[in-house]
Design a protein around this motif. Structure first.
Motif, PDB file in Angstrom:
ATOM      1  N   ILE A   1     -21.922  13.423  13.124  1.00  0.00           N
ATOM      2  CA  ILE A   1     -22.395  12.935  11.835  1.00  0.00           C
ATOM      3  C   ILE A   1     -21.840  11.538  11.652  1.00  0.00           C
ATOM      4  CG2 ILE A   1     -22.406  13.436   9.387  1.00  0.00           C
ATOM      5  CD1 ILE A   1     -22.474  16.316  10.248  1.00  0.00           C
ATOM      6  N   LEU A   2     -22.645  10.737  11.064  1.00  0.00           N
ATOM      7  CA  LEU A   2     -22.316   9.321  11.109  1.00  0.00           C
ATOM      8  C   LEU A   2     -20.955   8.985  10.535  1.00  0.00           C
ATOM      9  CD1 LEU A   2     -25.659   7.494  10.474  1.00  0.00           C
ATOM     10  CD2 LEU A   2     -24.561   8.255  12.574  1.00  0.00           C
ATOM     11  N   ASP A   3     -20.685   9.537   9.387  1.00  0.00           N
ATOM     12  CA  ASP A   3     -19.424   9.124   8.765  1.00  0.00           C
ATOM     13  C   ASP A   3     -18.313  10.114   9.070  1.00  0.00           C
ATOM     14  OD1 ASP A   3     -20.354  11.238   7.453  1.00  0.00           O
ATOM     15  OD2 ASP A   3     -20.092  10.426   5.429  1.00  0.00           O
ATOM     16  N   LYS A   4     -18.506  10.827  10.108  1.00  0.00           N
ATOM     17  CA  LYS A   4     -17.563  11.893  10.360  1.00  0.00           C
ATOM     18  C   LYS A   4     -16.146  11.378  10.596  1.00  0.00           C
ATOM     19  CE  LYS A   4     -17.634  16.408  12.254  1.00  0.00           C
ATOM     20  NZ  LYS A   4     -18.428  17.377  12.961  1.00  0.00           N
ATOM     21  N   ASN A   5     -16.075  10.275  11.274  1.00  0.00           N
ATOM     22  CA  ASN A   5     -14.755   9.815  11.670  1.00  0.00           C
ATOM     23  C   ASN A   5     -13.848   9.513  10.485  1.00  0.00           C
ATOM     24  OD1 ASN A   5     -14.751   9.709  14.622  1.00  0.00           O
ATOM     25  ND2 ASN A   5     -16.545   8.446  14.265  1.00  0.00           N
TER      26      ASN A   5
ATOM     27  N   THR B   1     -10.679  15.611  10.458  1.00  0.00           N
ATOM     28  CA  THR B   1      -9.280  15.940  10.699  1.00  0.00           C
ATOM     29  C   THR B   1      -9.013  15.808  12.188  1.00  0.00           C
ATOM     30  OG1 THR B   1      -9.679  18.271  11.151  1.00  0.00           O
ATOM     31  CG2 THR B   1      -9.437  17.637   8.839  1.00  0.00           C
ATOM     32  N   ASN B   2      -7.737  15.862  12.521  1.00  0.00           N
ATOM     33  CA  ASN B   2      -7.392  15.711  13.939  1.00  0.00           C
ATOM     34  C   ASN B   2      -7.978  16.837  14.774  1.00  0.00           C
ATOM     35  OD1 ASN B   2      -5.979  13.399  13.397  1.00  0.00           O
ATOM     36  ND2 ASN B   2      -4.022  14.470  13.125  1.00  0.00           N
ATOM     37  N   LEU B   3      -7.986  18.036  14.195  1.00  0.00           N
ATOM     38  CA  LEU B   3      -8.548  19.153  14.951  1.00  0.00           C
ATOM     39  C   LEU B   3     -10.038  18.934  15.196  1.00  0.00           C
ATOM     40  CD1 LEU B   3      -8.127  21.950  16.188  1.00  0.00           C
ATOM     41  CD2 LEU B   3      -8.724  22.931  13.956  1.00  0.00           C
ATOM     42  N   GLU B   4     -10.727  18.487  14.175  1.00  0.00           N
ATOM     43  CA  GLU B   4     -12.149  18.213  14.351  1.00  0.00           C
ATOM     44  C   GLU B   4     -12.371  17.099  15.359  1.00  0.00           C
ATOM     45  OE1 GLU B   4     -13.548  19.512   9.844  1.00  0.00           O
ATOM     46  OE2 GLU B   4     -12.888  17.467  10.268  1.00  0.00           O
ATOM     47  N   SER B   5     -11.496  16.140  15.290  1.00  0.00           N
ATOM     48  CA  SER B   5     -11.579  15.046  16.251  1.00  0.00           C
ATOM     49  C   SER B   5     -11.426  15.578  17.671  1.00  0.00           C
ATOM     50  CB  SER B   5     -10.471  14.028  15.929  1.00  0.00           C
ATOM     51  OG  SER B   5     -10.375  13.060  16.923  1.00  0.00           O
TER      52      SER B   5
ATOM     53  N   TYR C   1      -9.801  10.702  34.540  1.00  0.00           N
ATOM     54  CA  TYR C   1      -9.091   9.820  33.606  1.00  0.00           C
ATOM     55  C   TYR C   1      -8.479  10.563  32.411  1.00  0.00           C
ATOM     56  CZ  TYR C   1     -11.518   5.773  35.771  1.00  0.00           C
ATOM     57  OH  TYR C   1     -11.997   4.804  36.616  1.00  0.00           O
ATOM     58  N   GLY C   2      -8.923  11.778  32.192  1.00  0.00           N
ATOM     59  CA  GLY C   2      -8.560  12.440  30.954  1.00  0.00           C
ATOM     60  C   GLY C   2      -9.533  12.048  29.856  1.00  0.00           C
ATOM     61  N   VAL C   3      -9.455  12.747  28.744  1.00  0.00           N
ATOM     62  CA  VAL C   3     -10.303  12.415  27.606  1.00  0.00           C
ATOM     63  C   VAL C   3      -9.403  12.068  26.422  1.00  0.00           C
ATOM     64  CG1 VAL C   3     -10.479  14.850  26.940  1.00  0.00           C
ATOM     65  CG2 VAL C   3     -12.174  13.219  26.106  1.00  0.00           C
ATOM     66  N   GLY C   4      -9.780  11.049  25.701  1.00  0.00           N
ATOM     67  CA  GLY C   4      -8.957  10.592  24.593  1.00  0.00           C
ATOM     68  C   GLY C   4      -9.379  11.197  23.268  1.00  0.00           C
ATOM     69  N   VAL C   5      -8.399  11.614  22.496  1.00  0.00           N
ATOM     70  CA  VAL C   5      -8.666  12.162  21.168  1.00  0.00           C
ATOM     71  C   VAL C   5      -7.948  11.308  20.138  1.00  0.00           C
ATOM     72  CG1 VAL C   5      -8.382  14.162  19.666  1.00  0.00           C
ATOM     73  CG2 VAL C   5      -8.856  14.499  22.102  1.00  0.00           C
ATOM     74  N   PRO C   6      -8.689  10.620  19.286  1.00  0.00           N
ATOM     75  CA  PRO C   6      -8.032   9.833  18.242  1.00  0.00           C
ATOM     76  C   PRO C   6      -7.332  10.749  17.241  1.00  0.00           C
ATOM     77  CG  PRO C   6     -10.336   9.185  18.523  1.00  0.00           C
ATOM     78  CD  PRO C   6     -10.144  10.456  19.277  1.00  0.00           C
ATOM     79  N   VAL C   7      -6.124  10.409  16.947  1.00  0.00           N
ATOM     80  CA  VAL C   7      -5.320  11.231  16.058  1.00  0.00           C
ATOM     81  C   VAL C   7      -4.772  10.344  14.953  1.00  0.00           C
ATOM     82  CG1 VAL C   7      -3.142  12.498  15.887  1.00  0.00           C
ATOM     83  CG2 VAL C   7      -4.654  12.897  17.824  1.00  0.00           C
ATOM     84  N   CYS C   8      -4.834  10.864  13.750  1.00  0.00           N
ATOM     85  CA  CYS C   8      -4.292  10.140  12.616  1.00  0.00           C
ATOM     86  C   CYS C   8      -3.016  10.829  12.161  1.00  0.00           C
ATOM     87  CB  CYS C   8      -5.323  10.106  11.481  1.00  0.00           C
ATOM     88  SG  CYS C   8      -4.813   9.064  10.127  1.00  0.00           S
ATOM     89  N   LEU C   9      -1.939  10.085  12.105  1.00  0.00           N
ATOM     90  CA  LEU C   9      -0.679  10.688  11.699  1.00  0.00           C
ATOM     91  C   LEU C   9      -0.490  10.541  10.199  1.00  0.00           C
ATOM     92  CD1 LEU C   9       1.569   9.483  14.631  1.00  0.00           C
ATOM     93  CD2 LEU C   9       0.262  11.590  14.385  1.00  0.00           C
TER      94      LEU C   9
ATOM     95  N   ASP D   1      -6.104  20.675   2.506  1.00  0.00           N
ATOM     96  CA  ASP D   1      -6.719  21.844   1.891  1.00  0.00           C
ATOM     97  C   ASP D   1      -6.757  23.055   2.832  1.00  0.00           C
ATOM     98  OD1 ASP D   1      -8.584  21.130   3.697  1.00  0.00           O
ATOM     99  OD2 ASP D   1     -10.131  20.550   2.264  1.00  0.00           O
ATOM    100  N   GLY D   2      -6.116  22.935   3.973  1.00  0.00           N
ATOM    101  CA  GLY D   2      -6.017  24.103   4.833  1.00  0.00           C
ATOM    102  C   GLY D   2      -7.246  24.383   5.679  1.00  0.00           C
ATOM    103  N   ARG D   3      -8.162  23.444   5.716  1.00  0.00           N
ATOM    104  CA  ARG D   3      -9.389  23.650   6.463  1.00  0.00           C
ATOM    105  C   ARG D   3      -9.085  23.851   7.957  1.00  0.00           C
ATOM    106  NH1 ARG D   3     -13.806  19.138   6.774  1.00  0.00           N
ATOM    107  NH2 ARG D   3     -11.889  17.942   6.564  1.00  0.00           N
ATOM    108  N   ASP D   4      -8.196  23.024   8.470  1.00  0.00           N
ATOM    109  CA  ASP D   4      -7.860  23.135   9.890  1.00  0.00           C
ATOM    110  C   ASP D   4      -7.238  24.488  10.202  1.00  0.00           C
ATOM    111  OD1 ASP D   4      -8.828  20.712  10.598  1.00  0.00           O
ATOM    112  OD2 ASP D   4      -6.892  19.677  10.572  1.00  0.00           O
TER     113      ASP D   4
END
Lengths: 317, 723
Positions: free
Chosen positions: A3-7, A11-15, A67-75, A280-283
């Protein structure tokens, strides 16, 4: 699926789930081929059935395996990094239509001669893995010896191939390498079409962390490993994921491609809240839900999935 | 396997039917020379632009220098221990996200020093008025103790008594000078590190991946074999990937002497490298002299070592034959590294047969993660504690790579987000791009190509400082973006090394030993040294169209390798006194007890005084030692003293003939140290010629180093990660 604005809201899990979802180029079955589909597996009338070949699926893992796959994570302090994971094949079962049994047989027989050399090429692998592989690769006999009642042929189809990894993470080859090796003896691992696979066909991919960039945080939060479960069959393709977002089961259509979202998930060394960061506990809900789906799936197939048990802290023997 | 074209080069199981006779599993690809020169020029230009995005800049050097000096002062003042940088920072091959490797020489008991250091740093962490911001102090209690922290958001790893790292630094600095071509060696290291770290994620001993020193050794190996055909960093990368993706790692290990059959271990039997031109870069004599110059003291554990221990990816340390630089690599990671080499070789090979006008775009895609993180017009200021302001500051310069250029239909919003990540260090990495690359590679590629076209090549002014030669620092303030000169401060490195050796010897009672376990017979005459010292000999290793002296005007080739060489053989003081300092030590090293060491050391205290500056570190000393004391290597303890008291740095100072620091230790100071066994009081090797009492490195601490030579005690010791 994306989804376009998903990023911005992800959440990190969704990412993570987004990033590790293979998006496989797909094609449509012709009308005549659609008529040949196994009605048990494709009970719904559909205008179109799109499918992918397993070879195209594995190609999605080609670069990731190297190469591995990269997952963007927000701390939580608004810093961001990319955590990298390498995929390995944790488990796979492929059930095909009855019609293909004969050709399957021939194939298996014809490749049996090369078994020794194949084995040699992995001669430094652990004995347990070898045992598991041969146990798993020797077609359906081994399986039905375990319990002949599990797989009524008309529903699940014939087990063409199964494999369960048991070696330790640091001794595993990347997914693509493993598939390449297995496909030398089971060439249909590359050519089978998802439309020809029974709904019971699935695989699990284990994702082990490589490192993150930038470094700096050496937090244990980043030691987490994941186990993702994916269906390999076209049967679920029309199930609308938005109807049941929590389970995430099935595949979503992506025009000319199919996204193989994980329908189940297990985690290992999940510490801290990096991967369950939303307020909100979604993850957390999602983690619980995906785990229970994975668990049910394995129970349904009556599988002892080594990695799953390990991740769950169940140690056998 | 043949019917799996897509996956056959994945490598995992494709090891079955190779010819056992060759270390290379399949024939090499096109050699760089088979690709058209115009195409190579375009490709190397792009590679140059990429290197410029990640190589050291004036700003990044200053930040690191500030951090290093701060830690040095702090530890010196509070704990009396000397701290030296080693690794990529002083070598000037660090990446923008790279850490700073420091090594502390302090009390004998490493554990206590490590704990004290942690305590001091934590105090500073809580000190609101501290000069710099320290965070996340950790003590890693592995086999090798390591204190890790963030200073100004840069990762700092402090190890203890890591002389090996200092040896490696000096060695690689010399190799870079030998190779010349405007630091082609270092530029290649930077490019290959960027690929390994950002693109293929195979760099980092802490993570069971390739250590930086191992990687540098692999790069050196490529130069060793193919130097005559290598004129640009991309050619080196291409050869690197091509060669190592085909190398038969399961049968052979990499050694500068040639591939070594694993089955022959522990004896190192090198085969003649079959793939090169036959004109090897480093002669045996050069290597041997490097070992003499830059070897590591042996601990007792080393002396009893079982020899080279094969693992999965085996690389012989050029300075220490028993040291397997690939020992940090786990089996699973070995498979992935091999896959990464193959995948990268395949991709790069495909790029280089593209039409010339597409090469620039394709190469930037090959370095996609690097470009996303650091690829904008301005060099990102890494580890900036205030990413927002940094971001704002850099935004105006971003026009060359506008936001829209990366935009992809699936992630329009994310595109904006992404550019936060490029401009600042720890801030948002390019979130959307990963999705893009996995979801819609084609469209993304397309868009990137367009954007890349729009960017064009960097302006010449962007590189001006690089091409000005080695003295470009004066021009730095004009642009915050100035690229740093890549010349390392060898003087400073070597001084650190000498300090480390002296300290080591003093503390552990293990004298500095040349590494060669069994000195080859050649040592008995001086011929090998002649061949190392003299320019003509070095020139013979030179390059078809290089300008061996052009890039290092202050370092005549004759000084490249051996400090003191400018004395010339004739002028070399005949250091006949060597023997007199050496007590008759007939016992074996194993029988050597600390008390005995002490006695010996005290007995030798005279030597610096007696000889003062007349004693220099020359081949003469070593030869004599080898001639006379071959069976008594421990006498070399005294050699170290001589080293430190000598004027060895003067002749080859990068500053020319000015009042350069003339010695690492004054003899007086050295005597004091010897009489004060509580070693924390040991002073730094500040030179007697310097006015300031600051640590030696602070004189020019931003000068380079290089990452790690990990001469660890055993294979369980993973060296500090340096990137």
């Amino acid at each position: 699926m994306l989804i376009l604005d998903k990023n911005s809201t992800q959440t990190n899990l969704e990412s993570f789930l987004d990033c590790i979802t293979p998006v496989v180029p797909s094609q449509f079955l012709s009308k005549s081929e659609m008529r040949k589909l196994n009605r048990l597996w494709h009970p719904w009338e559909r205008e179109k059935v799109d499918y992918f070949t397993l070879g195209d699926l594995w190609n999605c893992y080609d670069e990731w395996s190297a190469y591995g796959v990269g997952v963007p994570v927000c701390l939580d302090d608004d810093r961001n990094l990319i955590q990298y994971f390498v995929p390995s094949l944790s488990g796979i079962q492929i059930f095909t239509s009855n019609g293909s049994v004969n050709s399957l047989r021939e194939e298996t027989d014809s490749t049996s001669e090369t078994r020794d050399s194949f084995s040699d090429s992995f001669s430094d692998e652990s004995e347990s893995e070898k045992f598991s592989r041969w146990d798993g690769c020797s077609s359906e006999e081994g399986l039905f010896e375990q319990d002949g009642l599990w797989y009524p042929n008309d529903r699940f189809g014939n087990l063409y191939f199964q494999y369960f990894e048991t070696s330790s993470p640091c001794g595993r080859v990347p997914l693509m390498d493993k598939i390449s090796a297995l496909a030398e003896r089971y060439p249909r691992l590359m050519s089978l079409r998802s439309a020809d696979l029974s709904p019971a066909s699935w695989m699990a991919v284990a994702w082990y962390p490589i490192y993150h960039i930038p470094m700096g945080r050496t937090s244990k939060d980043f030691n987490t490993s994941f186990l993702t479960y994916h269906t390999l069959s076209s049967s679920f393709q029309d199930m609308d994921i938005e109807d049941d977002p929590e389970s995430g089961e099935g595949k979503s259509k992506g025009g000319e491609s199919i996204s193989l979202l994980p329908f189940g998930l297990a985690t290992y060394k999940m510490k801290g809240d990096v991967w369950a960061s939303d307020k909100d506990g979604r993850d957390q809900e999602k983690l619980v839900s995906l785990l229970s789906v994975a668990d049910s799936w394995l129970k349904q197939l009556n599988i002892q999935h080594h990695d799953f048990n390990y991740f769950m802290g169940i140690r056998r023997g | 396997m043949n019917d799996l074209p897509e996956s056959a080069d994945g490598g995992g199981a494709a090891v079955g039917e190779r010819p056992l006779s060759s270390p290379l599993m399949s024939p090499a690809n096109q050699s760089p020379s088979e690709i058209g020169p115009e195409l190579w020029e375009t490709a190397e230009k792009t590679a140059h632009m990429i290197i410029c995005k990640v190589q050291p800049t004036a700003i990044s050097e200053e930040r690191r220098r500030d951090v290093i000096e701060y830690v040095q002062r702090l530890i010196k003042n509070r704990l009396g221990a000397e701290v030296f940088p080693y690794g990529s920072v002083p070598l000037k091959t660090y990446l923008p996200d790279g850490d700073i490797d420091l090594t502390a020489f302090g009390a004998n008991v490493e554990d206590r020093l490590a704990e004290d250091m942690k305590f001091v740093l934590e105090e500073e962490e809580n000190n609101r008025s501290s000069e710099l911001v320290i965070k996340d102090v950790q003590l890693i209690s592995a086999e090798v103790k390591l204190v890790k922290c963030l200073v100004q958001n840069i990762v700092v790893d402090i190890s203890f008594n890591q002389i090996g790292g200092l040896c490696t630094l000096c060695f690689l600095e010399q190799v870079d000078r030998l190779i010349g071509k405007n630091h082609l060696f270092k530029r290649s290291i930077i490019l290959i590190k960027a690929w390994c770290y950002y693109e293929s994620r195979i760099l980092g001993a802490h993570h069971g991946l390739i250590s930086t020193y191992a990687l540098e050794t692999l790069v050196l190996y490529i130069f060793h074999l193919f130097h005559t055909t290598l004129d640009g960093p991309l050619a080196v990368l291409y050869k690197f990937l091509d060669y190592f993706s085909k190398f038969d790692w399961e049968m052979y290990c990499i050694s500068l002497k040639g591939p070594v059959r694993i089955s022959s271990l522990p004896v190192i039997v090198a085969e003649t490298p079959e793939d090169g031109s036959g004109d090897l870069l480093l002669t045996d004599d050069y290597l041997r002299s490097c070992i003499e110059m830059f070897s590591v003291p042996l601990r007792y554990a080393d002396q009893k070592s079982r020899g080279f221990q094969p693992k999965h990816l085996n690389i012989v340390d050029p300075l220490k034959e028993i040291n397997n630089l690939g020992r940090s690599i786990s089996k699973g990671n070995f498979y992935r590294i091999r896959s990464a080499f193959s995948y990268g070789a395949k991709k790069l090979g495909q790029i280089l047969v593209q039409p010339e006008d597409r090469i620039t775009n394709e190469l930037q895609i090959f370095f996609l993660s690097t470009m996303q993180r650091h690829g904008r017009g301005q060099k990102p200021v890494v580890q900036d504690p205030y990413p927002q302001s940094t971001y704002n500051g850099f935004i105006p310069a971003s026009s060359s790579l506008g936001t829209e250029s990366y935009k992809v239909e699936n992630s329009a919003n994310a595109a904006d987000h992404r550019f936060f990540g490029d401009a600042d260090d720890l801030a948002t990495p390019s979130i959307a791009c990963l999705n893009i690359s996995s979801d819609s590679p084609k469209s993304y590629t397309q868009v990137l190509k367009e954007s890349v076209n729009a960017i064009g090549m960097p302006q010449d002014s962007d590189h001006a400082s690089l091409h000005q030669g080695t003295r470009s620092r004066s021009a730095i303030p004009e642009s915050s973006n100035s690229l740093s000169d890549l010349s390392g401060d060898y003087d400073s490195h070597f001084k650190s090394l000498q300090y480390g050796r002296l300290f080591y010897e003093y503390t552990f009672g293990v004298p500095y030993l040349p590494m060669a376990p069994m000195p080859p017979p050649q040592y008995e005459n001086k011929k090998p040294w002649d061949s190392v010292i003299y320019p003509s000999q070095l020139r013979h290793n030179g390059f078809s169209h290089g300008h061996p002296n052009g890039f290092m005007p202050m370092y005549p080739m004759s000084h490249v390798l051996v400090p003191g060489a400018s004395f010339g053989r004739e002028e070399m003081p005949k250091h006949r006194g060597t023997g007199t300092y050496f007590p008759k030590m007939n016992r074996s090293p194993q029988g050597y007890r600390p008390s005995a060491v002490k006695g010996k050391n005290q007995a030798t205290l005279r030597s610096p005084c007696d000889n003062g500056r007349n004693v220099i570190f020359t081949e003469t000393n070593l030869l004599e030692r080898n001639n006379h004391e071959q069976s008594q290597p421990l006498v070399l303890a005294d050699q170290s003293v001589n080293l430190l008291s000598s004027g060895i740095h003067q002749p080859f100072s990068p500053r020319g003939s000015g009042p350069t620091p003339s010695g690492t230790f004054s003899s007086e100071r050295y005597r004091q140290q010897r009489s004060a066994p509580s070693s924390p009081q040991i002073s730094c090797p500040d030179s007697s010629g310097m006015q300031t009492p600051r640590p030696a490195l602070s004189r020019d601490p931003d000068r380079g180093s290089f990452k790690s030579s990990y001469h660890l005690k055993d294979q369980e010791d993973f060296p500090p990660l340096s990137v």
